[in-house]
Motif scaffolding. Structure first.
Motif, PDB file in Angstrom:
ATOM      1  N   LYS B  29      -4.054   9.651   4.387  1.00  0.00           N
ATOM      2  CA  LYS B  29      -3.971   8.231   3.991  1.00  0.00           C
ATOM      3  C   LYS B  29      -5.037   7.892   2.961  1.00  0.00           C
ATOM      4  N   ARG B  33      -4.516   6.492  -0.735  1.00  0.00           N
ATOM      5  CA  ARG B  33      -5.073   5.180  -1.090  1.00  0.00           C
ATOM      6  C   ARG B  33      -5.902   5.270  -2.377  1.00  0.00           C
ATOM      7  N   ARG B  37      -5.286   3.353  -5.824  1.00  0.00           N
ATOM      8  CA  ARG B  37      -6.348   2.493  -6.357  1.00  0.00           C
ATOM      9  C   ARG B  37      -6.666   2.856  -7.812  1.00  0.00           C
TER      10      ARG B  37
END
Lengths: 70, 319
Positions: B29, B33, B37
């Motif tokens: 995860k 992420r 980003r």
């Protein structure tokens, strides 16, 4: 008393037997066998683990070089 | 047993620069992420865009392909894969099938371009000729320049809006250090998450730029993605010295690589003034964009008695 663990670098044929003090971490073992922890992933008895895991007698430590550069 | 700092499951990784332990799920995860980003903060991909991904079959490029494929699917976008076969015996032959296999698994259009068909010689052959002629240039010079040339041209012919590469945090910090050592301001300035030089160049994006190489290795292992893990036989010299130096720095002083990148990002805006503007034109030989009479690829080829053979790399229905 020192205990023996088996160390295999994935991609190489032989498995080494290394004597370490009980409670030695994988990170300390990596230093001892000349591997930089920033460049490898380690499997302990078949499972990927963090390098702060302590070792015990008979453990199989597989070192996977994952940093190949470029 | 060491436990994940977030969910308490068994830890697979100690992210020392952040002071946390991560389990397999939280690690996956976290990488995903960071990837999202980097895209959102730097506006690397816009909805509906067609992204060409340079896929060698190695872990970084394959991870980049999987991550971008998932990202673009949700944004009405599209991903195509381009593989360059430089012709490095015993190395590239192991990675090419994995590039193809991963593209197939994802249902992504895959295109293969090679040094041999574009330039009439493999990298191995060029290296032999260069050694005979005593050009004094190392294999990475030929490989880097010509691979970028083919990737840009293929991406443009495929009408891609962006060209994505799998450059990770380690690649970026190594390039920063290398350009410092060589005092090369122009190349230093180009090290950005997105770089769009001029007309004729497809903007290049690096969505893995803030992910350490080790974490990408861990990510593909945890996800069960098949990749080629091998070191290029030509890797040597200053590149490997800088790589080893940075890895021992990071081992002894966690977070060093991120700090090098952050410091560079602070400096980069000021470099613009120091980097000379150049006028773009077409290479006299191959027509590709360049600021000089001959593009760097044609100049290197000329030095070893070769010339570019194919004007067009991607023919209709070619995959």
């Amino acid at each position: 008393m020192a205990v023996e663990v088996r160390v295999k670098i994935v991609g190489q044929r032989s498995t080494r037997r290394v004597k370490v003090e009980p409670g030695t971490t994988i990170a300390e073992l990596l230093k001892k066998v000349g591997q930089n922890r920033e460049t490898v992933v380690v499997r302990l008895n078949g499972r990927i683990v963090a390098e702060e895991e302590p070792l015990k007698k008979g453990d199989l430590v597989e070192i996977l070089p994952v940093v190949t550069g470029g | 047993m060491l436990r994940c700092s977030f969910c308490g499951r068994r830890a697979v990784y100690h992210r020392r620069y952040a002071g946390v332990f991560l389990c397999d799920r939280c690690m996956i995860k976290s990488v995903e992420r960071r990837f999202r980003r980097a895209i959102n903060q730097n506006k690397l991909v816009n909805p509906g865009e067609r992204i060409a991904v340079a896929v060698s079959g190695g872990k970084d490029s394959v991870a980049c392909l999987h991550l971008l494929h998932n990202y673009c699917r949700g944004k009405r976008g599209e991903v195509v894969a381009i593989t360059v076969d430089e012709g490095i015996k015993g190395y590239r032959d192991g990675s090419l099938p994995l590039a193809r296999e991963n593209a197939e698994i994802l249902g992504v259009e895959h295109h293969l371009v090679s040094f041999k068909s574009a330039f009439g010689a493999t990298l191995d052959e060029m290296v032999r000729i260069a050694a005979k002629r005593g050009t004094g240039l190392n294999p990475c010079t030929y490989c880097g320049v010509m691979r970028r040339h083919l990737l840009n041209q293929a991406a443009r012919e495929l009408r891609a809006d962006k060209l994505a590469t799998g450059h990770n945090l380690d690649d970026e910090t190594q390039a920063i250090m290398l350009n410092y050592v060589r005092a090369d301001l122009s190349r230093l300035y180009r090290l950005a998450p997105i770089y769009a030089p001029r007309e004729g160049f497809v903007p290049r994006i690096k969505p893995l730029r803030e992910i350490p190489e080790k974490e990408i290795g861990l990510y593909v292992l945890l996800k069960g993605i098949k990749v080629h893990l091998a070191v290029c036989p030509y890797a040597s010299g200053i590149h490997t010295e800088i790589r080893d130096f940075l890895n021992s720095l990071e081992a002894n002083h966690p977070n060093s690589k991120f700090m090098i990148l952050r410091m560079f990002e602070e400096i980069r805006p000021y470099l613009k003034e120091a980097v000379p503007e150049f006028e773009m034109r077409g290479c006299e030989r191959c027509g590709e964009p360049t600021s000089t009479r001959l593009c760097k690829t044609c100049e290197l080829l000329q030095g070893i008695g070769l010339a570019k053979r194919r004007k067009k790399l991607i023919s209709d229905g070619d995959s």
